[in-house]
Design a protein around this motif. Structure first.
Motif, mmCIF file in Angstrom:
data_model
loop_
_atom_site.group_PDB
_atom_site.id
_atom_site.type_symbol
_atom_site.label_atom_id
_atom_site.label_comp_id
_atom_site.label_asym_id
_atom_site.label_seq_id
_atom_site.Cartn_x
_atom_site.Cartn_y
_atom_site.Cartn_z
ATOM 1 N N GLU A 68 0.825 -1.204 0.000
ATOM 2 C CA GLU A 68 0.000 0.000 0.000
ATOM 3 C C GLU A 68 0.860 1.255 0.000
ATOM 4 O O GLU A 68 0.519 2.253 -0.637
ATOM 5 C CB GLU A 68 -0.954 0.012 1.204
ATOM 6 C CG GLU A 68 -2.071 -1.010 1.115
ATOM 7 C CD GLU A 68 -1.621 -2.426 1.475
ATOM 8 O OE1 GLU A 68 -0.572 -2.599 2.127
ATOM 9 O OE2 GLU A 68 -2.331 -3.360 1.074
ATOM 10 N N ASP A 69 1.995 1.213 0.708
ATOM 11 C CA ASP A 69 2.920 2.354 0.707
ATOM 12 C C ASP A 69 3.467 2.604 -0.693
ATOM 13 O O ASP A 69 3.580 3.748 -1.131
ATOM 14 C CB ASP A 69 4.090 2.114 1.666
ATOM 15 C CG ASP A 69 3.669 2.071 3.124
ATOM 16 O OD1 ASP A 69 2.557 2.567 3.440
ATOM 17 O OD2 ASP A 69 4.437 1.544 3.941
ATOM 18 N N VAL A 70 3.805 1.539 -1.383
ATOM 19 C CA VAL A 70 4.336 1.668 -2.740
ATOM 20 C C VAL A 70 3.242 2.133 -3.692
ATOM 21 O O VAL A 70 3.456 3.032 -4.514
ATOM 22 C CB VAL A 70 4.953 0.336 -3.222
ATOM 23 C CG1 VAL A 70 5.380 0.434 -4.672
ATOM 24 C CG2 VAL A 70 6.130 -0.056 -2.341
ATOM 25 N N GLU A 71 2.047 1.556 -3.568
ATOM 26 C CA GLU A 71 0.938 1.945 -4.438
ATOM 27 C C GLU A 71 0.546 3.400 -4.252
ATOM 28 O O GLU A 71 0.100 4.048 -5.197
ATOM 29 C CB GLU A 71 -0.270 1.040 -4.205
ATOM 30 C CG GLU A 71 -0.091 -0.345 -4.774
ATOM 31 C CD GLU A 71 -1.257 -1.265 -4.475
ATOM 32 O OE1 GLU A 71 -2.128 -0.920 -3.632
ATOM 33 O OE2 GLU A 71 -1.305 -2.342 -5.092
ATOM 34 N N SER A 72 0.717 3.931 -3.050
ATOM 35 C CA SER A 72 0.367 5.337 -2.815
ATOM 36 C C SER A 72 1.290 6.285 -3.572
ATOM 37 O O SER A 72 0.989 7.463 -3.717
ATOM 38 C CB SER A 72 0.410 5.652 -1.322
ATOM 39 O OG SER A 72 1.746 5.653 -0.853
ATOM 40 N N LEU A 73 2.400 5.774 -4.088
ATOM 41 C CA LEU A 73 3.334 6.601 -4.854
ATOM 42 C C LEU A 73 3.075 6.549 -6.361
ATOM 43 O O LEU A 73 3.757 7.223 -7.128
ATOM 44 C CB LEU A 73 4.776 6.164 -4.567
ATOM 45 C CG LEU A 73 5.235 6.390 -3.131
ATOM 46 C CD1 LEU A 73 6.602 5.767 -2.906
ATOM 47 C CD2 LEU A 73 5.261 7.867 -2.798
ATOM 48 N N LEU A 74 2.093 5.764 -6.791
ATOM 49 C CA LEU A 74 1.755 5.738 -8.211
ATOM 50 C C LEU A 74 1.195 7.104 -8.601
ATOM 51 O O LEU A 74 0.466 7.732 -7.826
ATOM 52 C CB LEU A 74 0.741 4.636 -8.500
ATOM 53 C CG LEU A 74 1.262 3.218 -8.303
ATOM 54 C CD1 LEU A 74 0.130 2.213 -8.406
ATOM 55 C CD2 LEU A 74 2.354 2.914 -9.312
ATOM 56 N N PRO A 75 1.524 7.603 -9.783
ATOM 57 C CA PRO A 75 1.154 8.979 -10.124
ATOM 58 C C PRO A 75 -0.346 9.261 -10.128
ATOM 59 O O PRO A 75 -0.762 10.367 -9.826
ATOM 60 C CB PRO A 75 1.749 9.197 -11.513
ATOM 61 C CG PRO A 75 2.245 7.904 -11.981
ATOM 62 C CD PRO A 75 2.286 6.958 -10.829
ATOM 63 N N TRP A 76 -1.179 8.280 -10.444
ATOM 64 C CA TRP A 76 -2.618 8.535 -10.457
ATOM 65 C C TRP A 76 -3.229 8.452 -9.065
ATOM 66 O O TRP A 76 -4.378 8.791 -8.879
ATOM 67 C CB TRP A 76 -3.338 7.591 -11.415
ATOM 68 C CG TRP A 76 -3.032 6.147 -11.214
ATOM 69 C CD1 TRP A 76 -3.671 5.270 -10.386
ATOM 70 C CD2 TRP A 76 -1.984 5.408 -11.832
ATOM 71 N NE1 TRP A 76 -3.096 4.037 -10.450
ATOM 72 C CE2 TRP A 76 -2.036 4.090 -11.347
ATOM 73 C CE3 TRP A 76 -0.983 5.732 -12.742
ATOM 74 C CZ2 TRP A 76 -1.150 3.102 -11.733
ATOM 75 C CZ3 TRP A 76 -0.107 4.740 -13.134
ATOM 76 C CH2 TRP A 76 -0.203 3.445 -12.641
ATOM 77 N N ILE A 77 -2.431 8.033 -8.063
ATOM 78 C CA ILE A 77 -2.896 7.977 -6.676
ATOM 79 C C ILE A 77 -2.201 9.035 -5.825
ATOM 80 O O ILE A 77 -2.794 9.597 -4.913
ATOM 81 C CB ILE A 77 -2.646 6.573 -6.081
ATOM 82 C CG1 ILE A 77 -3.438 5.518 -6.862
ATOM 83 C CG2 ILE A 77 -2.990 6.526 -4.601
ATOM 84 C CD1 ILE A 77 -3.128 4.097 -6.445
ATOM 85 N N TRP A 78 -0.953 9.324 -6.143
ATOM 86 C CA TRP A 78 -0.116 10.216 -5.330
ATOM 87 C C TRP A 78 -0.707 11.607 -5.211
ATOM 88 O O TRP A 78 -1.179 12.188 -6.176
ATOM 89 C CB TRP A 78 1.277 10.309 -5.947
ATOM 90 C CG TRP A 78 2.211 11.213 -5.217
ATOM 91 C CD1 TRP A 78 2.863 10.942 -4.058
ATOM 92 C CD2 TRP A 78 2.606 12.522 -5.595
ATOM 93 N NE1 TRP A 78 3.645 12.006 -3.692
ATOM 94 C CE2 TRP A 78 3.502 12.990 -4.623
ATOM 95 C CE3 TRP A 78 2.283 13.350 -6.663
ATOM 96 C CZ2 TRP A 78 4.085 14.248 -4.685
ATOM 97 C CZ3 TRP A 78 2.863 14.606 -6.729
ATOM 98 C CH2 TRP A 78 3.750 15.038 -5.752
ATOM 99 N N LYS A 79 -0.691 12.129 -4.003
ATOM 100 C CA LYS A 79 -1.107 13.503 -3.740
ATOM 101 C C LYS A 79 0.045 14.200 -3.020
ATOM 102 O O LYS A 79 0.637 13.637 -2.097
ATOM 103 C CB LYS A 79 -2.354 13.554 -2.853
ATOM 104 C CG LYS A 79 -3.559 12.880 -3.449
ATOM 105 C CD LYS A 79 -4.113 13.690 -4.582
ATOM 106 C CE LYS A 79 -5.349 13.019 -5.163
ATOM 107 N NZ LYS A 79 -5.487 13.191 -6.556
ATOM 108 N N PRO A 80 0.381 15.405 -3.425
ATOM 109 C CA PRO A 80 1.446 16.130 -2.734
ATOM 110 C C PRO A 80 1.044 16.432 -1.301
ATOM 111 O O PRO A 80 -0.144 16.553 -0.987
ATOM 112 C CB PRO A 80 1.605 17.410 -3.549
ATOM 113 C CG PRO A 80 0.346 17.555 -4.304
ATOM 114 C CD PRO A 80 -0.214 16.180 -4.496
ATOM 115 N N GLU A 81 2.048 16.558 -0.427
ATOM 116 C CA GLU A 81 1.747 16.826 0.985
ATOM 117 C C GLU A 81 1.067 18.171 1.149
ATOM 118 O O GLU A 81 0.209 18.347 1.981
ATOM 119 C CB GLU A 81 3.030 16.746 1.804
ATOM 120 C CG GLU A 81 3.535 15.329 1.932
ATOM 121 C CD GLU A 81 4.710 15.222 2.874
ATOM 122 O OE1 GLU A 81 4.908 16.126 3.710
ATOM 123 O OE2 GLU A 81 5.420 14.226 2.776
#
Length: 92
Positions: A68-81
């Motif tokens: 899940e940590d890795v998947e959260s870094l996918l560009p279509w899921i990733w959100k900037p802090e």
């Protein structure tokens, strides 16, 4: 005479293995370049600044411990802090 043949064969074997090693390194660089290019293209497709996306990926990926940590870094899921950390795009 047999020792000379052995030395030549040993030399050819060493050169062969060095050639395989060099070719393997080039393949590794090509694969790394292709992976990096894919990340950049996916970030652009998702309307994300590639510099800040890659910075986040290279910062957070070593800390990832679960899928899940890795998947959260996918560009279509990733959100900037914070949205403030991403500058507005430059005009062409």
């Amino acid at each position: 005479m047999d020792s000379n043949i052995l030395a030549v064969n040993d030399s050819i074997t060493q050169e062969y293995f060095l050639m395989i090693l060099a070719h393997g390194n080039r393949l590794c660089y090509y694969q790394a370049s292709a992976a990096l290019y894919s990340l950049i293209v996916m970030a652009k497709t998702a309307k994300i600044n590639p510099f800040f996306y890659l910075k986040a990926v290279f910062t957070e990926l070593p800390k990832a411990t679960t899928i899940e940590d890795v998947e959260s870094l996918l560009p279509w899921i990733w959100k900037p802090e914070s949205e403030k950390s991403i500058p507005k795009p430059l005009l062409n």
